[in-house]
Write an enzyme that holds these catalytic residues in place. Structure first.
Site, short mmCIF file in Angstrom:
data_model
loop_
_atom_site.label_atom_id
_atom_site.label_comp_id
_atom_site.label_asym_id
_atom_site.label_seq_id
_atom_site.Cartn_x
_atom_site.Cartn_y
_atom_site.Cartn_z
N CYS A 1 -51.30 -42.20 16.61
CA CYS A 1 -49.70 -42.36 16.52
C CYS A 1 -49.04 -41.43 17.35
CB CYS A 1 -49.56 -42.04 14.86
SG CYS A 1 -49.36 -40.46 14.45
N HIS B 1 -58.92 -27.40 1.41
CA HIS B 1 -58.20 -26.72 2.36
C HIS B 1 -58.86 -26.87 3.78
CE1 HIS B 1 -57.42 -23.13 -0.73
NE2 HIS B 1 -56.59 -24.22 -0.66
#
Ligand code: OAD
Ligand code: ZN
Length: 259
Positions: free
Chosen positions: A165, A133
């Protein structure tokens, strides 16, 4: 459960662990309860107190990433969240975290899959750690899955953008409605498939996919050991249950396995 029952359960669990080839720990919020971090469900649980969060958190983030970040960075926006974060920030690893790290150093424990985002396994020294998580101290790119420490970024311009990116950055904690990052889920399934003994500690085993890993292990012929003061849906498939607090029981298991 009497003291004798507990000791017999520890003996049986340690014998089964010693016979296993690939022990994996599956961990939940109960492991950090003794570090002062509230669990989610049950008496004293965060959500028992303030209600469950929205089930479409990820969708909301994608619809308004800047607004999501503004809300995150404002301690007054959600006092219960702020209280929870303060509990995490002041927490220290407890004997249960240290016991898992020690089992790993002993070569007994091959991997820890934790649902906790509090970073306490890292701080206790666990290395073969899969944070299914996420980790609250990090941010993650939703495009390339790059991760950075939360403190490495300036939040002057929102939302922050991935330096690699150009995609959006979000907190690394997995939200409701958000897919588990591909590298993480792959690592979990790899471990569940290799595993012949899974020790499930301090989780209510109600949130999937994590709650499904013990079933994968038993389908492959492996066994389940449970460490939890309360029964869970997994209790009936566990070959042995250590009924009590992980911080008291896991160190006893380490002691016995050391011989
Ligand atoms: P829960 O709050 O659902 O369950 C905590 C479990 O810990 C219960 O079964 C307790 O009986 C047990 N417990 C309490 N004290 C303990 C102790 N000292 N030693 C051992 N066990 C103890 O927490 P999780 O199962 O971790 O996800 O919840 C799973 C996920 O639900 C969380 O990761 C969170 C939430 O959705 C995200 O935030 C993404
Ligand atoms: Zn990226």
């Amino acid at each position: 459960m009497t003291l004798q029952d507990t000791e017999a359960a520890i003996r049986l669990a340690s014998d089964l662990i010693a016979e296993s080839d690939h022990l994996v720990a599956l961990v939940g919020a109960g492991l950090s309860a003794e570090s002062g971090i509230p669990t989610f469900r049950g008496a004293g649980g965060l959500w028992s107190k303030v209600g469950e969060p929205s089930m479409n958190g990820y969708e909301q983030f994608l619809a308004d990433p800047a607004g999501w970040w503004e809300n995150q960075l404002d301690p007054a926006a959600d006092p219960a969240r702020t209280e929870f974060r303060e509990a995490i920030d002041s927490a220290e690893p407890n004997p249960a975290h240290h016991a898992l790290a020690e089992l790993e150093r002993m070569g007994v424990l091959k991997a820890t899959i934790t649902q906790n985002v509090d970073d306490l396994h890292n701080r206790a020294g666990s290395k073969r750690l899969i944070e299914i998580h996420g980790n609250r101290t990090k941010v993650r790119c939703i495009g390339c899955e790059g991760r950075w420490s939360r403190d490495e970024f300036s939040y002057d311009a929102l939302p922050p953008i991935c330096p690699k990116c150009g995609e959006l950055l979000k907190g690394d904690t997995v939200m409701f409605g958000e897919p588990i990052p591909p590298s993480v889920i792959d690592a979990c399934y790899r471990e569940a498939t290799l595993c012949d003994c899974i020790m499930v500690c301090g989780t209510s085993a109600t949130v999937y996919p994590a709650a499904g890993f013990p079933q994968i292990v038993t389908s492959g012929g492996g066994i389940v050991i449970e460490v939890n003061p309360n029964p869970t849906p997994l209790s009936r498939i566990a070959v042995v249950t250590l009924r009590g607090a992980a911080g008291a029981l896991l160190p006893k298991l380490v002691e016995r396995l050391r011989g």
